[in-house]
Design a protein around this motif. Sequence first.
Motif, PDB file in Angstrom:
ATOM      1  N   UNK A 213       0.833  -1.201   0.000  1.00  0.00           N
ATOM      2  CA  UNK A 213       0.000   0.000   0.000  1.00  0.00           C
ATOM      3  C   UNK A 213       0.859   1.239   0.000  1.00  0.00           C
ATOM      4  N   UNK A 214       0.703   2.115  -0.996  1.00  0.00           N
ATOM      5  CA  UNK A 214       1.476   3.349  -0.975  1.00  0.00           C
ATOM      6  C   UNK A 214       1.096   4.191   0.226  1.00  0.00           C
ATOM      7  N   UNK A 215       2.095   4.786   0.854  1.00  0.00           N
ATOM      8  CA  UNK A 215       1.793   5.660   1.973  1.00  0.00           C
ATOM      9  C   UNK A 215       1.061   6.877   1.458  1.00  0.00           C
ATOM     10  N   UNK A 216       0.074   7.285   2.189  1.00  0.00           N
ATOM     11  CA  UNK A 216      -0.697   8.436   1.754  1.00  0.00           C
ATOM     12  C   UNK A 216      -1.395   8.177   0.443  1.00  0.00           C
ATOM     13  N   UNK A 217      -2.037   7.009   0.309  1.00  0.00           N
ATOM     14  CA  UNK A 217      -2.681   6.654  -0.957  1.00  0.00           C
ATOM     15  C   UNK A 217      -3.667   7.733  -1.364  1.00  0.00           C
ATOM     16  N   UNK A 218      -3.646   8.083  -2.630  1.00  0.00           N
ATOM     17  CA  UNK A 218      -4.516   9.119  -3.157  1.00  0.00           C
ATOM     18  C   UNK A 218      -3.883  10.487  -3.154  1.00  0.00           C
ATOM     19  N   UNK A 219      -2.766  10.667  -2.440  1.00  0.00           N
ATOM     20  CA  UNK A 219      -2.081  11.947  -2.426  1.00  0.00           C
ATOM     21  C   UNK A 219      -1.088  12.001  -3.573  1.00  0.00           C
ATOM     22  N   UNK A 220      -0.666  13.220  -3.976  1.00  0.00           N
ATOM     23  CA  UNK A 220       0.290  13.327  -5.082  1.00  0.00           C
ATOM     24  C   UNK A 220       1.600  12.649  -4.715  1.00  0.00           C
ATOM     25  N   UNK A 221       2.354  12.172  -5.721  1.00  0.00           N
ATOM     26  CA  UNK A 221       3.655  11.566  -5.429  1.00  0.00           C
ATOM     27  C   UNK A 221       4.620  12.607  -4.893  1.00  0.00           C
ATOM     28  N   UNK A 222       5.648  12.122  -4.225  1.00  0.00           N
ATOM     29  CA  UNK A 222       6.623  13.031  -3.629  1.00  0.00           C
ATOM     30  C   UNK A 222       7.406  13.760  -4.706  1.00  0.00           C
ATOM     31  N   UNK A 223       7.916  14.945  -4.342  1.00  0.00           N
ATOM     32  CA  UNK A 223       8.800  15.676  -5.239  1.00  0.00           C
ATOM     33  C   UNK A 223      10.158  14.982  -5.289  1.00  0.00           C
ATOM     34  N   UNK A 224      10.820  15.090  -6.427  1.00  0.00           N
ATOM     35  CA  UNK A 224      12.171  14.546  -6.594  1.00  0.00           C
ATOM     36  C   UNK A 224      13.096  15.705  -6.899  1.00  0.00           C
ATOM     37  N   UNK A 225      14.184  15.782  -6.157  1.00  0.00           N
ATOM     38  CA  UNK A 225      15.113  16.896  -6.318  1.00  0.00           C
ATOM     39  C   UNK A 225      16.535  16.363  -6.381  1.00  0.00           C
ATOM     40  N   UNK A 226      17.315  16.896  -7.283  1.00  0.00           N
ATOM     41  CA  UNK A 226      18.713  16.498  -7.422  1.00  0.00           C
ATOM     42  C   UNK A 226      19.587  17.345  -6.498  1.00  0.00           C
ATOM     43  N   UNK A 227      20.526  16.697  -5.839  1.00  0.00           N
ATOM     44  CA  UNK A 227      21.482  17.385  -4.976  1.00  0.00           C
ATOM     45  C   UNK A 227      22.876  17.147  -5.529  1.00  0.00           C
ATOM     46  N   UNK A 228      23.596  18.211  -5.835  1.00  0.00           N
ATOM     47  CA  UNK A 228      24.974  18.074  -6.304  1.00  0.00           C
ATOM     48  C   UNK A 228      25.882  17.892  -5.083  1.00  0.00           C
ATOM     49  N   UNK A 229      26.574  16.763  -5.037  1.00  0.00           N
ATOM     50  CA  UNK A 229      27.388  16.462  -3.865  1.00  0.00           C
ATOM     51  C   UNK A 229      28.692  17.243  -3.828  1.00  0.00           C
ATOM     52  N   UNK A 230      29.238  17.578  -4.994  1.00  0.00           N
ATOM     53  CA  UNK A 230      30.587  18.130  -5.008  1.00  0.00           C
ATOM     54  C   UNK A 230      31.619  17.046  -4.741  1.00  0.00           C
ATOM     55  N   UNK A 231      31.387  15.856  -5.304  1.00  0.00           N
ATOM     56  CA  UNK A 231      32.297  14.718  -5.094  1.00  0.00           C
ATOM     57  C   UNK A 231      33.696  15.094  -5.592  1.00  0.00           C
ATOM     58  N   UNK A 232      34.737  14.819  -4.823  1.00  0.00           N
ATOM     59  CA  UNK A 232      36.092  15.228  -5.232  1.00  0.00           C
ATOM     60  C   UNK A 232      36.500  14.627  -6.566  1.00  0.00           C
ATOM     61  N   UNK A 233      37.088  15.449  -7.402  1.00  0.00           N
ATOM     62  CA  UNK A 233      37.490  15.007  -8.735  1.00  0.00           C
ATOM     63  C   UNK A 233      38.503  13.869  -8.643  1.00  0.00           C
ATOM     64  N   UNK A 234      38.254  12.814  -9.403  1.00  0.00           N
ATOM     65  CA  UNK A 234      39.184  11.695  -9.479  1.00  0.00           C
ATOM     66  C   UNK A 234      39.098  10.715  -8.342  1.00  0.00           C
ATOM     67  N   UNK A 235      38.266  10.988  -7.341  1.00  0.00           N
ATOM     68  CA  UNK A 235      38.133  10.066  -6.214  1.00  0.00           C
ATOM     69  C   UNK A 235      37.231   8.910  -6.616  1.00  0.00           C
TER      70      UNK A 235
END
Length: 936
Positions: A240-262
């Motif tokens: 059962x989806x949580x909050x059935x009938x409610x809109x789906x959650x927002x999806x947002x991208x987060x830039x980590x700043x992962x060190x180059x070459x690591x």
Amino acid sequence: MTGTAGTAGAETLRGLLGLALRRNPKRAHLLVSQVLGKHVPQRPDVVHEAGLGLGRRVRRLLGEEAAARAVVLGYAETATGLGHSVADGLGPAAYLHSTRRPVPGIAPVGGFEEEHSHASSHLLLPEDPDLLGGDGPLVLVDDEFSTGRTVLNTVRALHERFPRDRYVIVALVDLRTGEHRDALRKAAADLGARVDLVALASGTVRLPEDVLERGQALVARYEAVAGAEAGAGAVAGAGAPSGAGSPPAAVRRVELGWPHGLPDGGRHGFLPGHRARLEAALPEMAGRIAEALTTDGAAVAPVPEPGAAVPGPASVSGPAASAPGPAASVPGPAASVPGPASVPEHAAGRPGRGEPGAPGRVLVLGCEELMYAPLRLAQTLQRALGERAEVRYSTTTRSPVLAVDDPGYAIRTRIAFPAHDAPADGPGERYAYNVAPGADPARRFDVVVTVVDSAADTAELHAPGGLLSELARHTDRVLLAVVPSHVPRPRTGRTGPTGRTGRTEGAAGPGPAAAPDTGPAAQAAPVSAEAGPGAVPPPRGPAPAALPGPLRGPAFSSYRPDEVGWLLQDLSAVPLEAPVEEREEAVQRGGAHYAESLPVEYQPSEDYQRLFRTALDTSAARIARAVGTVTETLLAERAGRGTGRPVLVSLARAGTPVGILMRRWALHAHGLDLPHYAVSIVRGRGIDTTALRWLAEHHDPADAVFVDGWTGKGAITRELAAAIEDFTRTTGITGFDPEIAVLADPGGCVRTYGTREDFLIPSACLNSTVSGLVSRTVLRADLVGPDDFHGAKFYRELAGSDVSGHFLDAVSARFGEVAERAAEAAAELLSDTGRAPTWEGWAAVERISEQYGIHDVNLVKPGVGETTRVLLRRVPWRVLARRGAGADLDHIRLLAEQRGVPVEEVGELPYSCVGLIHPRYTRGATGADGKAVISA
């Protein structure tokens, strides 16, 4: 359970293990670890400490000298994070894990079979082929040691190629029978090596002879029940989806700043120098996630409801019933271990729940073999958030397991979705267990932070029915963080300080050792794992300097950090501005290039600002329709090619507002979160090749789409094509398509455009104050080295006049009303076989250049946008206006009046207007009032 050390031993194993039924024809049962971070969300400190503690025990067993020479090998997929944590406990040990993901161009140094697994073949792909060739102990780490066959297969295969005299086997639990223990002792004697074993607990599992048949029958029975309930329109308890009938959650991208070459993990080796770099970077990366968790995500478009056809449709299952498991007795010695985490505490009193701005209950979800990086991010995130949140950690998996929503069963819920990393064995289902709350609302996560490597950041991940959209059905918010996939560079053959070939270590972390330059392509940068068929590994040569990540607002630019990443260096502290007249004289005399300095920023009068606002009110819908048309055309073209999700690469700075608008359209219309970067291109100097290298390391070059605001005569279009050809020839990196997508193409220079009308785009009216407060780009030898990004300035002091966000919001607000017309226009363009470039504008420019005695096409700037630039930044001579052009030229007339420039109306002109730069410019061409003189 009855343990060999009495009740306490049994309780220890109950804290470490649960039982579930596999959907696997080779093995009926699954021992579900509570401290592994795979199937059961657990506190990250608990998961990491389990491996750290085992690693410390191994270090004591080996002694400091032998531990320093040890190599740790973890097993995919379940023990990649555990093995890495064990290596942390050993201290200076190198780490490698097996993998089921082949990497093109990388030859395995070994492989072995895991006989009971649903995906049995393991590959060993170290960057340094001699990583396993030292004389130190080899420490093999798996989550459980049940029969010992997998370890024996590994030891025999590696001992034949890399013989050594000592092995240590590490597991959370040792469940071998006496027969299996004897087999390992015999194998060690045959090899002439010592084999030790270290585990948190030990015991045995006793199963009936027909357990496989009985297990398969139970799985079939419960899945039939779940299927019948789903067919009848009911939703199974665990699904059962949580909050059935409610809109789906927002999806947002987060830039980590992962060190180059690591490296993203241990697939190709992870050395002590890598570990130090990761430890230093973790606080900032976790801080970025924490900031995203505690800021408003209202501007992020929600993922649409699943519905599109995707191979292997996603589902969530788990009938609400109690499933009897196989008879098992798991005795073991008493030990102090963390307690079970399969049933979380009730929501009441939970840290952060109900506090303003608090994230609440957070799950950091890794991706199959990518376990360690998400684990450490989760651990650091918990420390950053403190009592404001409860952070748990788990990962997705290939392993098919029956889900039954019963408190006594280890796998209560299952989310199923298609594989999204182009697996070598073809498409198939993947799973996230105990993430959906099922029947218990206290188990629900408020936020899920999904961490994948860039090879898994594919269209399948973002598609309806994919992992992100399925997660969105069970939580309030979904964040996506992408770690760049590491691909080894070819071996150079030089021996570094470690005594192994192909590696040196320094302050910046390990990297390939240098070799003599073998040709013009020897300076190539590494290529990322998601590079497609068009990308090739670079030739051997010295590694270029580590590249920083993109600049983002609010530290650089007034745009939101998720709107654009600037592949530039910040030159805000460098004095670069010069009067327009001095710049023009230096440029025309050949003593300087226009990109070596900046014009003084034009400060618009109140009349001009009022004109901008009027123009924006009038043209916002027209611009929105063009944005929609070009974006829909682009997405359809890319879908037809079968390439991945487009990566928008705007040409700074005129292309950047358009790139942001295209990204917003993709979110609005399709729920697609397209990466967007801004790069510099300079006429006569080409595109920023360092930025292209960065893009090739983090994305498939074939996915890159260059974006600009408009075309004039097509000079930048030609510049880009020549620059990409040169970049490919000198680096060996292929795949970048030099075609440009533009909002307006009055010059007939491109195939992908929103319109070919020449009209006023209000972002052309102003300089930095409509472009995120960022200057035009700078390329000067004393400021920009061969491995540096081009530069630009951030004019923070102009924040009071900034209308960048207002422009974007005014256009975005009209998306809904123009969507249908934009889709129709895109469909018409896609069906038009005659939309190839005509270069009509270039022919007109050549004609005007000769007609007016200029004899230099670079001094003829056609179109509303280019004419505006002439009046704002250069020394204008005159303006040609098409007879009958109306309000689109009001700001041109105002600027021309302010600069004392005549406006000449002409009949035949493919543009609304053309700006002419003074052709024989010296200081004498400007009067005492600073206005242009008609003739020199």
